[in-house]
Write an enzyme that holds these catalytic residues in place. Structure first.
Site: not given
Length: 291
Positions: A234-236
């Site tokens: 997530l969000d990486a």
């Protein structure tokens, strides 16, 4: 407005060694190609070479499919690990936009498309809430509402429906324009290198539903945004673009949110443009962006 000149865009990443630039330039010149842009980067940490070459389409004696076929032999010479593609700017790109309730990124993208600033086709906007339907249809774009239930089985069915509705358009990019649902792993894999997300750049310092309130309490001086490719983490995912705008002690939380939305719009539009122009080359969890 004069139509832009049609071009073929070649991008390549491969293990670095001597003679790569000469081999590619020699191949294109030998085929009659008139190079109008050429960018290169050699990464000493990974020993990987990256390039983006732009050729006038009318300088070539054949079309893009034949160029791909002929260049495949060159790419094979440069190593079996080489990753490359050739695209034709004469083939209009397609973008599907996913939304929830927040409208600022959608307004901005549709406005840029309507003004001709982003010369793309948007065949559909899909939302897990129905509120952005009217503005989407006002721009002549189809809007589809896919509700997402709370229960896991219902979400699985909603994501399956979403995938079908997106992939029927064979998009070159899927833009999560403040789409507040976490894509399942299978969609992250299926849309790898095509799905772009935008979020504030407070992570990992301020997590949760009220990051601007936390940031205001801490007295931060910069508000930023990050555009990145979607991955299962997530969000990486690999970062395409980031930017910041200053805030100060006089700014209220509402001021910070407004400024944050402004920078999100700009960063997302930049990231999408660079993706569609084949300026972003992926290598693992990093990107090389030829501006």
């Amino acid at each position: 407005m004069t139509a832009p000149e049609r071009q073929f865009v070649l991008t390549l990443g491969c293990p670095d060694r001597a003679g790569i630039v000469a081999r590619i330039a020699g191949f294109l010149a030998g085929e009659g190609g008139w190079i109008t842009e050429a960018a290169y980067h050699a990464d000493p940490d990974t020993n990987w070479f990256f390039t983006r070459q732009v050729v006038r389409a009318n300088s070539m004696p054949y079309g893009v499919d034949e160029l791909r076929r002929r260049f495949a032999k060159v790419a094979a010479e440069l190593g079996g690990q080489a990753s490359w593609r050739v695209t034709d700017t004469g083939q209009r790109r397609r973008v599907v936009i996913l939304v929830s309730r927040e409208a600022h990124c959608l307004y901005d993208l549709l406005g840029r498309v309507s003004a001709g600033e982003l010369d793309v086709e948007v065949p559909a906007v899909i939302g897990n809430h129905a509120g952005l339907g009217p503005i989407t249809r006002a721009h002549g774009v189809d809007f589809h509402h896919v509700p997402f239930p709370i229960d896991l089985d219902g979400k699985d069915a909603a994501f399956a429906q979403l995938r079908t509705m997106v992939e029927v358009h064979r998009p070159d990019a899927i833009v999560l324009a403040r789409f507040m649902q976490i894509l399942p792993n299978e969609l992250c894999v299926a849309w790898s290198g095509r799905a772009l997300n935008i979020h504030h750049s407070f992570l990992p310092s301020f997590v949760g539903a009220r990051p601007y309130h936390q940031a205001h309490t801490r007295g931060v001086k910069l508000v930023g945004a990050t555009c990145h490719y979607v991955t299962a983490e997530l969000d990486a995912g690999p970062i395409v673009e980031q930017d910041v705008i200053r805030v100060d002690h006089g700014d209220t939380i509402a001021d910070m949110v407004r400024k944050g939305r402004d920078i999100e719009k700009v960063v997302l539009a930049r990231g999408l443009r660079w993706h569609l122009e084949d300026r972003v080359l992926l290598h693992g969890n990093r990107t090389v962006v030829f501006h």
